[in-house]
Design a protein around this motif. Structure first.
Motif, PDB file in Angstrom:
ATOM      1  N   GLY A  46      40.274  61.610  12.048  1.00 36.66           N
ATOM      2  CA  GLY A  46      39.581  61.207  13.010  1.00 36.66           C
ATOM      3  C   GLY A  46      38.953  59.826  12.434  1.00 36.66           C
ATOM      4  N   ASP A  47      38.802  59.484  11.386  1.00 34.02           N
ATOM      5  CA  ASP A  47      38.024  58.151  10.902  1.00 34.02           C
ATOM      6  C   ASP A  47      39.208  57.148  10.280  1.00 34.02           C
ATOM      7  OD1 ASP A  47      35.844  56.724  10.468  1.00 34.02           O
ATOM      8  OD2 ASP A  47      35.759  57.355   8.320  1.00 34.02           O
ATOM      9  N   MET A  48      40.549  57.594  10.320  1.00 37.56           N
ATOM     10  CA  MET A  48      41.645  56.457   9.892  1.00 37.56           C
ATOM     11  C   MET A  48      41.953  55.611  10.975  1.00 37.56           C
ATOM     12  SD  MET A  48      44.301  59.383   8.158  1.00 37.56           S
ATOM     13  CE  MET A  48      45.603  57.907   7.987  1.00 37.56           C
ATOM     14  N   SER A  49      42.354  54.509  10.573  1.00 35.41           N
ATOM     15  CA  SER A  49      42.879  53.250  11.592  1.00 35.41           C
ATOM     16  C   SER A  49      43.911  53.578  12.391  1.00 35.41           C
ATOM     17  CB  SER A  49      43.131  52.108  10.671  1.00 35.41           C
ATOM     18  OG  SER A  49      44.281  52.143   9.942  1.00 35.41           O
ATOM     19  N   PHE A  50      44.379  53.014  13.284  1.00 40.94           N
ATOM     20  CA  PHE A  50      45.471  53.145  14.282  1.00 40.94           C
ATOM     21  C   PHE A  50      46.597  53.254  13.261  1.00 40.94           C
ATOM     22  CE2 PHE A  50      48.597  51.589  17.150  1.00 40.94           C
ATOM     23  CZ  PHE A  50      48.532  52.320  18.215  1.00 40.94           C
ATOM     24  N   ASN A  51      47.069  52.171  12.282  1.00 38.76           N
ATOM     25  CA  ASN A  51      48.100  52.205  11.565  1.00 38.76           C
ATOM     26  C   ASN A  51      48.532  52.979  10.434  1.00 38.76           C
ATOM     27  OD1 ASN A  51      48.456  49.791  13.256  1.00 38.76           O
ATOM     28  ND2 ASN A  51      47.548  48.184  11.899  1.00 38.76           N
ATOM     29  N   ILE A  57      53.212  65.831  17.621  1.00 33.55           N
ATOM     30  CA  ILE A  57      52.007  66.250  18.497  1.00 33.55           C
ATOM     31  C   ILE A  57      51.062  66.684  17.547  1.00 33.55           C
ATOM     32  CG2 ILE A  57      51.229  67.953  20.033  1.00 33.55           C
ATOM     33  CD1 ILE A  57      53.802  67.919  21.322  1.00 33.55           C
ATOM     34  N   ALA A  58      51.091  67.419  16.373  1.00 32.78           N
ATOM     35  CA  ALA A  58      50.309  67.877  15.089  1.00 32.78           C
ATOM     36  C   ALA A  58      49.756  66.784  14.732  1.00 32.78           C
ATOM     37  CB  ALA A  58      50.844  68.826  14.212  1.00 32.78           C
ATOM     38  N   THR A  90      54.806  52.039  26.181  1.00 35.94           N
ATOM     39  CA  THR A  90      54.360  53.478  25.858  1.00 35.94           C
ATOM     40  C   THR A  90      54.205  53.704  24.257  1.00 35.94           C
ATOM     41  OG1 THR A  90      55.235  54.160  27.978  1.00 35.94           O
ATOM     42  CG2 THR A  90      54.405  55.921  26.523  1.00 35.94           C
ATOM     43  N   LEU A  91      55.287  53.543  23.643  1.00 34.34           N
ATOM     44  CA  LEU A  91      55.246  53.682  22.302  1.00 34.34           C
ATOM     45  C   LEU A  91      54.298  53.037  21.235  1.00 34.34           C
ATOM     46  CD1 LEU A  91      59.131  53.562  21.554  1.00 34.34           C
ATOM     47  CD2 LEU A  91      57.650  55.820  21.305  1.00 34.34           C
ATOM     48  N   VAL A  92      53.941  51.935  21.954  1.00 34.87           N
ATOM     49  CA  VAL A  92      52.847  50.900  21.073  1.00 34.87           C
ATOM     50  C   VAL A  92      51.433  51.625  21.423  1.00 34.87           C
ATOM     51  CG1 VAL A  92      54.178  48.903  21.295  1.00 34.87           C
ATOM     52  CG2 VAL A  92      52.453  49.284  23.068  1.00 34.87           C
ATOM     53  N   LYS A  93      51.218  52.516  22.283  1.00 34.28           N
ATOM     54  CA  LYS A  93      50.019  53.056  22.220  1.00 34.28           C
ATOM     55  C   LYS A  93      49.777  54.388  21.196  1.00 34.28           C
ATOM     56  CE  LYS A  93      49.791  51.671  27.097  1.00 34.28           C
ATOM     57  NZ  LYS A  93      49.711  52.268  28.497  1.00 34.28           N
ATOM     58  N   LEU A  94      50.949  54.837  20.781  1.00 33.87           N
ATOM     59  CA  LEU A  94      50.799  55.823  19.858  1.00 33.87           C
ATOM     60  C   LEU A  94      50.389  55.076  18.457  1.00 33.87           C
ATOM     61  CD1 LEU A  94      54.055  57.729  20.676  1.00 33.87           C
ATOM     62  CD2 LEU A  94      51.877  58.447  20.987  1.00 33.87           C
ATOM     63  N   LYS A 151      44.631  63.082  14.442  1.00 33.75           N
ATOM     64  CA  LYS A 151      44.085  61.823  14.505  1.00 33.75           C
ATOM     65  C   LYS A 151      43.044  61.726  15.825  1.00 33.75           C
ATOM     66  CE  LYS A 151      46.135  58.101  11.952  1.00 33.75           C
ATOM     67  NZ  LYS A 151      46.883  56.630  12.083  1.00 33.75           N
ATOM     68  N   TYR A 152      43.070  62.978  16.482  1.00 35.78           N
ATOM     69  CA  TYR A 152      42.241  63.051  17.839  1.00 35.78           C
ATOM     70  C   TYR A 152      42.668  62.094  18.961  1.00 35.78           C
ATOM     71  CZ  TYR A 152      39.241  65.999  14.954  1.00 35.78           C
ATOM     72  OH  TYR A 152      38.876  67.106  14.255  1.00 35.78           O
ATOM     73  N   PHE A 153      44.199  61.919  18.731  1.00 37.88           N
ATOM     74  CA  PHE A 153      44.728  61.145  20.009  1.00 37.88           C
ATOM     75  C   PHE A 153      44.733  62.196  21.237  1.00 37.88           C
ATOM     76  CE2 PHE A 153      48.171  59.818  22.495  1.00 37.88           C
ATOM     77  CZ  PHE A 153      48.120  58.606  22.631  1.00 37.88           C
ATOM     78  N   LYS A 154      44.132  61.655  22.223  1.00 37.73           N
ATOM     79  CA  LYS A 154      43.913  62.253  23.632  1.00 37.73           C
ATOM     80  C   LYS A 154      45.226  62.559  24.343  1.00 37.73           C
ATOM     81  CE  LYS A 154      41.179  62.121  27.861  1.00 37.73           C
ATOM     82  NZ  LYS A 154      40.306  61.228  28.604  1.00 37.73           N
ATOM     83  N   ASP A 155      45.304  63.777  24.715  1.00 37.02           N
ATOM     84  CA  ASP A 155      46.516  64.475  25.660  1.00 37.02           C
ATOM     85  C   ASP A 155      47.781  64.289  24.720  1.00 37.02           C
ATOM     86  OD1 ASP A 155      44.707  65.032  27.715  1.00 37.02           O
ATOM     87  OD2 ASP A 155      44.789  63.039  28.465  1.00 37.02           O
TER      88      ASP A 155
END
Length: 422
Positions: free
Chosen positions: A328-333, A15-16, A104-108, A21-25
């Motif tokens: 916040g400026d990093m890529s998803f991967n 969660i931290a 669901t996992l692939v959205k993280l 990465k400013y992932f919502k909720d």
């Protein structure tokens, strides 16, 4: 893709990392993942229990038939049939839960490394290295989009005629400069121990998913709908996918590959000087370095890749800086990314020319890219970096090396271009 066992066992850390990465909720999403996984595990246990009962009942029926107890055998068969119905129900439920969990996992996104700085915007990236001084240009120096017209080396209008905006045509010494840079970058990578590959520039959806472009960046990719192929946004995609579903021998690590490809990105960008000329294109050339390494040595490998790109910019004589990207400026991967920016003297701004990243096990989990160590199968770490992307390198070279008589070619490129001035 994050591993579900790691999420279960390290909920607070996950969660931290997502918040960084400013992932919502983040809390709600992680709770949802754990809840689905718990339902999956409970269903699996129930299914295993039913299958064990069915196995026992099958043996019982056989024994009853042998001893002539037909009535008891018929009763047991009825119980076995009921167990089969229940097992089918649980198998269907398990398949549904596994699909829901995977979706669901692939959205993280990947979790950031501990050294990633806090921050949401590019302005909060950490400048970790800077080299060179701003060249003093003569009065009347031009930005590269005017230089290319003056010397007739790149034609954007012709590109619009042939295709559309963002697809330039390189001409004469402009085309030869492109080829020179590609060959120089490839030769330098070969000297550094990379093996050259020339991959396809179209990939299937499985490849796009495995390296994390799908479903996250689907809208940024060109799609050939008749064949369900995607034009690659970077050579990282096909080169890394060479090792999809592969178990690499530990003694063969690290795996180091380099490849040149054209790259295609649909991103429209913004208006104004930030996207003029070569600053942002839909098609561009890039040389990519990719490594597959032991998990214990991936950050050492990342440092060496950063040093490799740094050396290229030294040799080109460009002013540049290295930024460690904030969360916040990093890529998803990415778990950790360093961006390289060169200074464009005529535009008076920094231009990104490379990102070098460690993805740890994030891509490898999707790729099923593993190795065996001490009898156990483990996921490998993947890394890649631009070494280098050409358009903004060309823009900086043209602008920074201009004088009243033309444009000087860096000494290191002259053996490749065959000329020393434009």
């Amino acid at each position: 893709m994050l591993q579900i066992a790691f999420i279960r066992e390290n909920k607070t850390e996950v969660i931290a990392g997502l918040k960084k990465k400013y992932f919502k909720d983040a809390e709600t999403f992680v709770d949802k993942v754990i809840e689905i996984d718990q339902q999956r595990r409970d269903t699996q246990r129930l299914l295993d229990d039913i299958l064990a009962q069915s196995n026992t009942k099958a043996k019982e029926i056989g024994q009853l038939m042998k001893t002539g107890q037909k009535d008891a055998a018929e009763e047991a068969k009825a119980v076995a049939a009921d167990l089969r119905t229940k097992s089918k129900e649980q198998e269907d439920k398990l398949a549904s839960l596994e699909g829901e969990l995977n979706d669901t996992l692939v959205k993280l996104p990947n979790l950031p490394h501990s050294s990633v700085p806090e921050g949401r915007t590019p302005e909060e990236n950490l400048n970790v290295f800077e080299h060179g001084s701003t060249p003093a240009l003569y009065d009347g120096a031009l930005p590269h989009w005017e230089l290319i017209k003056k010397f007739d080396i790149i034609d954007f209008d012709l590109g619009v005629k042939l295709t559309g905006a963002g697809f330039p045509v390189y001409k004469g010494k402009g085309a030869r400069l492109q080829r020179a840079l590609i060959n120089f970058f490839l030769d330098e990578a070969l000297k550094a121990g990379y093996g050259e590959v020339q991959p396809p520039i179209l990939v299937n959806a499985d490849s796009g998913f495995a390296t994390g472009q799908l479903p996250d960046k689907e809208g940024q990719m060109y799609f050939a709908s008749a064949d369900n192929f995607y034009l690659i946004p970077t050579a990282e995609v096909p080169i890394t996918n060479i090792y999809r579903d592969v178990i690499v021998k530990e003694e063969d690590l690290p795996v180091k590959n380099v490849g040149y490809t054209p790259c295609f990105r649909r991103e429209a960008g913004s208006w104004g000087a930030d996207v003029r000329g070569l600053n942002r294109l839909h098609q561009f050339d890039k040389v990519e370095i990719v490594q597959i390494v032991h998990p214990d040595s991936s950050y050492e490998a990342l440092d060496k890749m950063v040093d490799h790109v740094r050396e290229l910019l030294y040799k080109l004589g460009l002013q540049f800086r290295i930024l460690r990207l904030c969360g916040g400026d990093m890529s998803f991967n990415s778990a950790l990314t360093y961006d390289f920016e060169v200074y464009s003297a005529a535009q008076k701004r920094w231009l990104e020319v490379s990102s070098v990243s460690n993805f740890e096990t994030f891509q490898a989990n999707r790729l099923k890219l593993r190795f065996k160590s001490e009898g156990k199968t483990r996921l490998l770490h993947t890394l890649n970096g631009s070494a280098l992307a050409l358009p903004r390198i060309v823009a900086a070279l043209l602008e920074n090396n201009q004088d009243k008589d033309g444009i000087k070619i860096p000494e290191v490129l002259i053996p490749y271009t065959g000329f020393d001035r434009i």
